[in-house]
Each structure stands twice: as C-alpha cells, then as structure tokens.
Scaffold this motif. Sequence first.
Motif, short mmCIF file in Angstrom:
data_model
loop_
_atom_site.label_atom_id
_atom_site.label_comp_id
_atom_site.label_asym_id
_atom_site.label_seq_id
_atom_site.Cartn_x
_atom_site.Cartn_y
_atom_site.Cartn_z
N LEU A 193 0.71 -0.98 0.22
CA LEU A 193 0.12 -0.15 0.26
C LEU A 193 1.25 1.37 -0.24
O LEU A 193 0.40 2.33 -0.70
N GLU A 194 1.76 1.43 0.50
CA GLU A 194 2.81 2.39 0.49
C GLU A 194 3.76 2.55 -0.26
O GLU A 194 3.63 3.74 -1.50
N SER A 195 3.67 1.99 -1.38
CA SER A 195 4.11 1.70 -2.37
C SER A 195 2.56 2.00 -3.85
O SER A 195 3.68 2.76 -4.50
N LYS A 196 1.94 1.37 -3.67
CA LYS A 196 1.30 2.20 -4.49
C LYS A 196 0.59 3.42 -3.86
O LYS A 196 0.32 4.19 -5.44
N ASN A 414 1.26 -6.10 -17.32
CA ASN A 414 2.42 -4.72 -17.07
C ASN A 414 3.88 -4.70 -18.31
O ASN A 414 4.46 -3.95 -18.03
N ILE A 415 4.46 -5.69 -17.80
CA ILE A 415 5.93 -5.93 -18.77
C ILE A 415 5.86 -5.81 -19.71
O ILE A 415 6.78 -4.77 -20.44
N LYS A 416 4.75 -6.61 -20.48
CA LYS A 416 4.18 -5.65 -22.23
C LYS A 416 3.55 -4.11 -21.80
O LYS A 416 3.42 -3.79 -23.54
N GLY A 417 3.15 -3.53 -21.14
CA GLY A 417 3.08 -2.46 -21.46
C GLY A 417 1.30 -2.31 -21.48
O GLY A 417 0.44 -2.10 -21.77
N LEU A 418 0.36 -3.98 -20.86
CA LEU A 418 -0.81 -3.44 -21.74
C LEU A 418 -1.46 -3.11 -20.05
O LEU A 418 -2.66 -3.03 -20.34
N VAL A 419 -0.99 -3.82 -19.13
CA VAL A 419 -1.59 -2.77 -17.82
C VAL A 419 -0.75 -1.53 -17.05
O VAL A 419 0.29 -1.74 -17.32
N SER A 420 -1.28 -1.18 -16.40
CA SER A 420 -0.71 -0.55 -15.59
C SER A 420 -0.27 -0.83 -14.49
O SER A 420 -0.61 -1.83 -14.24
N ALA A 421 0.53 -0.42 -13.88
CA ALA A 421 1.66 -0.43 -12.07
C ALA A 421 0.02 -0.94 -11.33
O ALA A 421 0.24 -1.37 -10.26
N LEU A 422 -0.28 -0.33 -11.27
CA LEU A 422 -1.41 -0.09 -10.50
C LEU A 422 -2.26 -1.68 -10.27
O LEU A 422 -2.78 -1.88 -9.70
N GLU A 423 -2.83 -2.28 -11.23
CA GLU A 423 -3.07 -2.99 -11.63
C GLU A 423 -2.17 -4.13 -10.93
O GLU A 423 -3.31 -5.59 -10.77
N VAL A 424 -1.11 -4.21 -11.14
CA VAL A 424 -0.06 -5.10 -10.40
C VAL A 424 0.05 -4.78 -9.20
O VAL A 424 -0.32 -5.67 -7.96
N PHE A 425 -0.17 -3.64 -8.81
CA PHE A 425 -0.87 -3.51 -6.82
C PHE A 425 -1.89 -4.19 -6.37
O PHE A 425 -2.19 -5.27 -5.12
N ASN A 426 -2.78 -3.74 -6.76
CA ASN A 426 -4.29 -4.79 -6.91
C ASN A 426 -4.49 -5.82 -6.87
O ASN A 426 -4.96 -6.85 -6.31
N ALA A 427 -3.78 -6.43 -7.58
CA ALA A 427 -3.18 -8.48 -7.92
C ALA A 427 -3.46 -8.56 -6.81
O ALA A 427 -3.39 -10.14 -6.19
N LYS A 428 -1.83 -7.55 -6.35
CA LYS A 428 -1.28 -8.32 -4.85
C LYS A 428 -1.93 -8.04 -3.92
O LYS A 428 -1.68 -9.49 -3.25
N LEU A 429 -2.61 -7.03 -3.68
CA LEU A 429 -3.52 -7.14 -2.47
C LEU A 429 -4.12 -7.88 -2.34
O LEU A 429 -4.22 -8.81 -1.61
N GLN A 430 -5.30 -8.35 -3.51
CA GLN A 430 -6.07 -9.67 -3.74
C GLN A 430 -5.13 -11.20 -3.42
O GLN A 430 -6.53 -11.57 -2.89
#
Length: 463
Positions: A193-196, A414-430
């Motif tokens: 959450l701090e990184s997000k 995200n690495i391929k630029g198809l989704v944002s970094a926020l999507e990665v944080f949300n997936a990890k929090l889920q």
Amino acid sequence: MTGCAVGPNYKPPENTVSEHWVTEGDSSEPVQNDWWESFHDPLLSKYIHEARQHNNDVLTAMSNILQARALRQIEASAFYPQLSALVNATKTYFSKNGPVFSLSTPETSGLPYAVQVPQIQNLFNFLFDASWEIDIFGKTRRKVQAAEAVIGRTIAQKDDILISVFAELARTYMELCAVRERKEIIKENISLLESKSCLIRLQYRLGYVNRIDDESVQAAAFAERAKLPPLESEMYHHIYTISVLIGKPPEALLEELLLYKPLPPLPEKVAVGLRSDLLRRRPDIRKAERELAGATAQIGVAIAQFFPTFSLTGDGGLQSLSIGSLFSPKSLTYAFGGGLNAPIFQGWQYLGNLHARRAEEAAKFTAYAGTVLQALQEAESALMAYNKDLKSLSDTQLETKHQKEATYLVGERNIKGLVSALEVFNAKLQLSGVQLSLLDHELKTRIDLISLYKALGGGWQSS
C-alpha cells in the motif's frame, strides 16, 4: 476371618457402542497416543513433554491419586487387629474423707477390723490392649472397594487433565504460529500500500488521478497498521499461556517463541480407531464408570449396617504398686472377651441411608450413560468438522493457486505495457487477502484436528 459380603456385586456396564463411525475416517487403525508427534514439530513435542512433567494441574491430580491411595490404606486397616501399648506410672494421695478411707472402717466394710489403706499409693503399668472387629458381613470389604473406586476415579481425572492440557497447549501453539504468519502478511500489505501510494501521488502530480485515490490508499494503509498492535498483544498472550501451561513464568519463552515459525504441517492421515474403543480411551468415561463402582460398593456398606458387628478384645501386661516388682511373674494381669453389637432401632436412619445410596447409584448410572453419549457426540462432531475442514482447505488452496497465477499474468501484462502498475498492486493485494483466508482455513483445520484427538481420548496413554 471373613464371611459373606452383603450388597450387590459390581458389574461394569455392557459396551453397546457400535464399532463403526457415522462419519468416515482416514483409517480405523488404533489412535496415535502421542498425536502431537504427527505435526513433526520438535518445539511442540518439547512443550508437551514439559507440560506432562511440570504443569501444576497435572501435579495436583497426581497428589490427589496419592491421597486416594492413602485413604484406601486407612479403610483396609480395619481388616487387622488394632494393638496399642500403655506404659505409665502414677502416684495418688487419697483423702481421709474420701471413699477409699470411708470404706476401710468396720462400720462400712462389715469386717471386725479396720482395713489398712496407705494414704499415698504408687501404681506402675506396662500393658497391651488389642481389639479386632471381624468383618463377617463385608462392611470393611465394601468400604475398601469404594476406596479403590476413588483411586480409579482420581487416576482417570488425572488422565483427563493431561488430555485437556495437551490439547490447550497444542491449540495455543497453532494460534501463535498463525498470528505470526498473519503479522507477516499484513506487513507485506502495508509495504504494498505504501508503494501504491507513492505511485498514485506521482500520477496525481501529473494529473492522471484525483486526490480521492490517494486518500483511499492512505486510509487502507493506516487500517492495516491498526491491525498490528492487537496481533502483537495476542502473540504475547499465547506465549504467556504456553509458558504457564508448562509450569514456567509467563516471560520464560519470549526469546524462543517471538521468532517467526510457520504452522506445522498436517499429518497425511489420521487414525481414528473403532468407535467402541471410546469407552476404553476416554478418561471421562472411565471416571464416570469408577464413580458408579464406588456408589455400588456404598450400597453394600449401607446394608451391612443392618447386621450385628462382632469384636474380640483383650488386654494384658504387668501391673505393680512397686517398680521393683513390676517385672516379676506375680505382676502379670490380663483380660479378654468378645462382644456383639446389634442395631435395634435408630429412627430409620439406616433405612434412609440405604435409600440414599441406591438413589446415588441410579444417578451415577444415568451420569455414566450421559457421559458415553456426550463422548460419542463430541467425537462424531469433531470427525465431521475435520473432514469438512479438509474439503474447504483444499478448495481454498486451489483458490490461492489460481490467484497466484492470475497475479503472475497481471505482472507479465504490465511488463508488456498492456496494464498499468496499479493493476499489479491491486492483484497483489487481492492475493494477500486470499492468503489470509487460506491461513484462517489452515488454522481452523489444525485446531479441529486437535479437538478430534482430544475427543478420541488420545494422549494420556503416553504418560
């Protein structure tokens, strides 16, 4: 010398419990006595061993067993003659106006002369006294049987305490491990959450998001931080509980148990034995059975009160007015005899006592039957709960597996630029939320397994 023992002879209740469980178990093999070893955790096994040796409730129960054995010895002493010794010396000064001198005159004694009585008299005694009540109608034997039943009850009570202490210690240990894992997951959540929040603040300065997003993430981070102090408190509470259970001060295990350690693994299979074996394994059932045996013996004691008691008595030794002649043959004195004491009327006291004892036996039998049913209910419920926990745990593990795969795919996108970094944080929090749910199921499964072992009556045999 003994005769018949009046009253009913005790017969243990018949075992009518079926051998088969309503709920299927992993194996009908005998229950593992040292069930804590199935978790393959040396620290847990060490604490169980220390609790057996030093837990105060267990030590109290051991003392109660010693007391019951001593009381049985007291009751059994009535089988033997009671022998005592009397050694004394007295010096008596008789009153001139007392009965001794009054009876020594010719007027009171009827003799033509006055009896010479010394006013000061010494008396030396070296005597033995013996008495023996013959147990013809078995009152003493029934009392001994009742005392032996008390010994069996205290032993079963000690075993029951052992099982409860082992189960409580193992459950507390599992909860401590789960709290430490939960704390690590929450710390990881806070870091995410701090990184997000940093990312959102950057996007906010660039005008990509509004302030609401930033405030929401910060609120979530503080909510996670607020969970840490209660977890710290709960962790210390569990450590203190384990310390006291093994007979040590609360702070004794802090250094050892504050270190992170994951939940112990579940055993591959759990042997539940035959359902009918509960009557042999469960200490609470054996305790109720011993109470029934004691109540039956007390009926015999009550019936024996209606019959006469026969006793033999005797005393003898040496008696002399002078210590110099005390050990001469002429100083020998003795008396012996026998007696019969038969009850005639006591205001129906004995009859009331008999009715009370019979009512007590009926109550103990009902209590025994209720204890058996309660044991069956606890064991069946615990077995059902554990089986359902395994199914639920399996589903949650699959959920976690798929969520991890989904989180990995989001990272790849995200690495391929198809989704944002926020999507990665949300997936990890889920994923973190799913891991917390899995931890809850892992803990519940282990606690229900411990409850199953307790309901099966395992643990006391290893002592």
